[in-house]
Design an enzyme around this catalytic site. Structure first.
Site, PDB file in Angstrom:
ATOM      1  N   GLY A  18       0.777  -1.229   0.000  1.00  0.00           N
ATOM      2  CA  GLY A  18       0.000   0.000   0.000  1.00  0.00           C
ATOM      3  C   GLY A  18       0.807   1.277   0.000  1.00  0.00           C
ATOM      4  O   GLY A  18       0.231   2.366   0.121  1.00  0.00           O
ATOM      5  N   GLY A  20       2.747   2.318  -2.537  1.00  0.00           N
ATOM      6  CA  GLY A  20       2.893   2.853  -3.880  1.00  0.00           C
ATOM      7  C   GLY A  20       3.972   2.206  -4.715  1.00  0.00           C
ATOM      8  O   GLY A  20       4.448   2.811  -5.676  1.00  0.00           O
ATOM      9  N   LYS A  21       4.334   0.955  -4.399  1.00  0.00           N
ATOM     10  CA  LYS A  21       5.373   0.283  -5.182  1.00  0.00           C
ATOM     11  C   LYS A  21       4.969   0.129  -6.646  1.00  0.00           C
ATOM     12  O   LYS A  21       5.776   0.347  -7.546  1.00  0.00           O
ATOM     13  CB  LYS A  21       5.670  -1.092  -4.584  1.00  0.00           C
ATOM     14  CG  LYS A  21       6.237  -1.072  -3.181  1.00  0.00           C
ATOM     15  CD  LYS A  21       6.649  -2.454  -2.741  1.00  0.00           C
ATOM     16  CE  LYS A  21       5.511  -3.454  -2.770  1.00  0.00           C
ATOM     17  NZ  LYS A  21       4.449  -3.136  -1.796  1.00  0.00           N
ATOM     18  N   THR A  22       3.716  -0.269  -6.869  1.00  0.00           N
ATOM     19  CA  THR A  22       3.275  -0.473  -8.248  1.00  0.00           C
ATOM     20  C   THR A  22       3.299   0.821  -9.036  1.00  0.00           C
ATOM     21  O   THR A  22       3.776   0.865 -10.180  1.00  0.00           O
ATOM     22  CB  THR A  22       1.859  -1.076  -8.264  1.00  0.00           C
ATOM     23  OG1 THR A  22       1.883  -2.371  -7.652  1.00  0.00           O
ATOM     24  CG2 THR A  22       1.346  -1.217  -9.692  1.00  0.00           C
ATOM     25  N   SER A  23       2.812   1.913  -8.444  1.00  0.00           N
ATOM     26  CA  SER A  23       2.825   3.206  -9.135  1.00  0.00           C
ATOM     27  C   SER A  23       4.254   3.627  -9.466  1.00  0.00           C
ATOM     28  O   SER A  23       4.545   4.078 -10.580  1.00  0.00           O
ATOM     29  CB  SER A  23       2.154   4.281  -8.272  1.00  0.00           C
ATOM     30  OG  SER A  23       0.798   3.959  -8.047  1.00  0.00           O
ATOM     31  N   ASP A  45       4.041  -9.938  -7.268  1.00  0.00           N
ATOM     32  CA  ASP A  45       3.078  -9.803  -6.181  1.00  0.00           C
ATOM     33  C   ASP A  45       1.906 -10.746  -6.429  1.00  0.00           C
ATOM     34  O   ASP A  45       1.322 -10.750  -7.516  1.00  0.00           O
ATOM     35  CB  ASP A  45       2.572  -8.359  -6.115  1.00  0.00           C
ATOM     36  CG  ASP A  45       1.812  -8.045  -4.838  1.00  0.00           C
ATOM     37  OD1 ASP A  45       1.196  -8.973  -4.280  1.00  0.00           O
ATOM     38  OD2 ASP A  45       1.828  -6.884  -4.411  1.00  0.00           O
ATOM     39  N   THR A 502      -7.589   0.931  -6.821  1.00  0.00           N
ATOM     40  CA  THR A 502      -6.862  -0.336  -6.694  1.00  0.00           C
ATOM     41  C   THR A 502      -7.199  -1.087  -5.411  1.00  0.00           C
ATOM     42  O   THR A 502      -7.493  -2.290  -5.455  1.00  0.00           O
ATOM     43  CB  THR A 502      -5.350  -0.085  -6.805  1.00  0.00           C
ATOM     44  OG1 THR A 502      -5.071   0.486  -8.086  1.00  0.00           O
ATOM     45  CG2 THR A 502      -4.567  -1.373  -6.645  1.00  0.00           C
TER      46      THR A 502
END
Length: 578
Positions: A18, A20-23, A45, A502
């Site tokens: 949560g 912000g790794k993906t962003s 993930d 998300t």
């Protein structure tokens, strides 16, 4: 951005769920592709949403990202990988061995350990495939939440050591002859991960004390296994300009700046980048491209949307319903970083204050219950399922029982088998089961691990359930842990989410997974809602407006019982009113 300077071939984004790794990983991939580099973006993930970010299906094959030149994506699906892994082992013996033996092998391969090793096989293949590496200038990994990532990165050494010491033995995956063939690949993966010329880890955190403490532990654990080239990114920091004439924004700004100024000493020597909080959701190429820009491309808000009331029950109303039962298991589940720990603490504390015997516990490897619970309270006990402690206890128990009559050679073989990574799965599951049984006489409030971990844990529960049923006498009733999880009178699952695209999609996927396991969620909690708080900050009001469609989706599409928890001006400690 310091973490973008002279980037090596492999970039790993890791941190608590949560943050912000993906962003960040997606924005970095777009940035490098824009610099003329050929980039592969990989998600490891279990709850990947990279495809959703780019608005296209990606899946478990390298796929060209249509909206970005020179960028491709790949999502490693642990469940699919495990299914293929099982079939490689079981397929050749199906039809050649008796059916009961084949079923036994399938049961043995149905747990979380198989899922993890299968995903790990695909992960290491990317690090060691010379042709693939030659095709791309950079391979960017959007990794799983902290605990899972650490386990994933530790596996090369763990499995290599196990193979080296036990080449003729067997683990819960079956004979190790097949794993022996992977020895060289595992060694190459370890070398790639620990080589600072090839690998850089970007530790991602929010400007919160708990998040920074957690990322400091991650930093130390990764450094201890040789991954030393690390950068720190503090993501989503509220700009000072928003903290003008607004109590909530001022409190958030001061809290965040204090957390950054007092971050653990272990982080102070790392190259540090701070990224400001954006007013919009980071979905789509345009939004991601602006992540590294100092200016927001703010979408204008319709005034009526900001004024629209959000009429949902408070958390206290759900606790009223829970209290009427007097006992039972309450499980907080959801994507990492949505606030399960805080809400579990609030629920447990409120029940205890009403004179109800309550046990607050967690199965999250990244637990921090003691950080969110201020002061002791009558009727409340607090505990943690510590994977390392439970594994040590389990090993001692097995050696004292099954190993007590073995000769020296036999005991040595048993000790080697207990060093298998699968042992932790069994040990943690047994501890989990003990907590479940306590709910027959009290409230047990469980702060579970991030979604991927939780589903793996429940998968182990399901495997145990199937094994018990398969071997049970026809007239004997066996109340397995899975049966209790499936009983709505004894177990209440509360799915925690944020009012963002998300997290809501993640929560919806979790709900479907639970339903497939025969577990019906009892309620949803929408946490840290700006639309339920009072603010005059333009940026926070903008973000509050973006929450409204997600809140509406939750209460009309996903659940009939939902509570809204407002954003708090002070760091939640479990003592605030619900």
């Amino acid at each position: 951005m310091l973490f973008l300077q002279d980037p090596p071939a492999f970039l790993f984004f890791t941190g608590k769920g949560g943050v912000g790794k993906t962003s960040l990983s997606c924005a970095t991939a777009i940035y490098l592709a824009g610099q003329g580099k050929k980039v592969l973006l990989v998600s490891t993930d279990p709850a990947s949403n990279v495809g959703q970010v780019f608005s296209q299906d990606i899946g478990n094959k390298i796929t060209t990202i249509s909206a970005v030149a020179r960028l491709s994506g790949l999502e490693i699906d642990p469940q699919q990988a495990a299914e293929q892994y099982r079939e490689r082992i079981v397929g050749p013996v199906r039809g050649a061995l008796p059916e009961d033996i084949v079923k036994g092998i399938e049961e043995q391969l149905s747990g979380a350990c198989t899922t993890e090793i299968a995903a790990f096989d695909e992960f290491t293949a990317l690090l060691t495939d010379s042709r693939l590496i030659a095709d791309y200038d950079h391979i960017i990994f959007d990794t799983a939440p902290t605990g899972h990532t650490i386990r994933l990165l530790q596996l090369p050494g763990a499995w290599s050591g196990f193979i080296e010491k036990n080449p003729e033995g067997a683990s819960c995956l079956g004979p190790l002859a097949g794993l022996e063939k992977q020895r060289q690949r595992y060694a190459e993966a370890v070398n790639a991960l620990s080589d600072p010329e090839r690998t850089r880890l970007i530790l991602v955190a929010r400007a919160q004390k708990i998040a920074l403490d957690e990322v400091a532990r991650t930093h130390e654990e990764l450094s201890a296994i040789g991954l030393t080239r690390q950068n720190l990114v503090v993501n989503g920091v509220l700009p000072e300009s928003e903290a003008v004439n607004d109590a909530l924004a001022t409190a958030i700004y001061r809290r965040e700046q204090s957390a950054i100024a007092s971050m653990p000493a272990a982080l102070c020597d790392l190259p540090l980048d701070q990224l400001p909080l954006k007013a919009f959701n980071l979905i789509g190429v345009q939004a991601l491209t602006s992540l590294f820009s100092e200016k927001d491309e703010v979408t204008h808000v319709v005034a009526d949307a900001l004024a629209k009331p959000v009429d949902l029950a408070p958390l206290s109303s759900l606790i009223d319903e829970l209290a009427e039962t007097g006992r039972g298991l309450i499980m907080m589940m959801g994507k990492g970083g949505v606030g399960k720990t805080t809400l579990a603490t609030m629920v447990a504390r409120t029940l205890a204050e009403r004179g109800l015997h309550t046990h607050l516990t967690t199965s999250d490897p990244a637990t921090h219950l003691t950080d969110t619970l201020v002061g002791p309270l009558d009727n409340l006990e607090v505990s943690r399922i510590d994977p390392q402690a439970e594994t040590a206890r389990y090993r001692q128990h097995v050696l004292a029982t099954k190993g007590k009559d073995l000769d020296t050679e036999g005991r040595a073989i048993l000790e080697e088998d207990l060093r298998s990574p699968c042992t932790e799965e069994i040990a943690v599951f047994q501890a989990f089961s003990r907590r479940i049984r306590e709910a027959d006489s009290k409230f047990v409030v469980m702060d579970t691990a991030p979604t991927g971990h939780t589903l793996l844990l429940l998968d182990a529960t399901g495997a145990y359930h199937r094994e018990v049923v398969r071997h049970a006498e026809p007239d004997v009733h066996n109340a397995t842990p899975m049966m209790q999880l499936q009983d709505p009178a004894r177990t209440k699952v509360m799915i925690v989410t944020l009012a963002e695209t998300t997290p809501v999609l993640e929560a919806a996927n979790l709900q479907e997974d639970l339903r497939r396991a025969g577990i019906e969620p009892w309620a949803w909690l929408i946490n840290s809602s700006l639309s339920a708080a009072q603010t005059a900050s333009p940026l926070l009001k903008q973000r509050a407006a973006f929450e409204l469609p997600q809140i509406e989706a939750v209460r009309t599409r996903y659940t009939k019982r939902v509570a809204l928890v407002p954003m708090q001006a002070e760091e939640p400690t479990g003592t605030e009113p619900c």
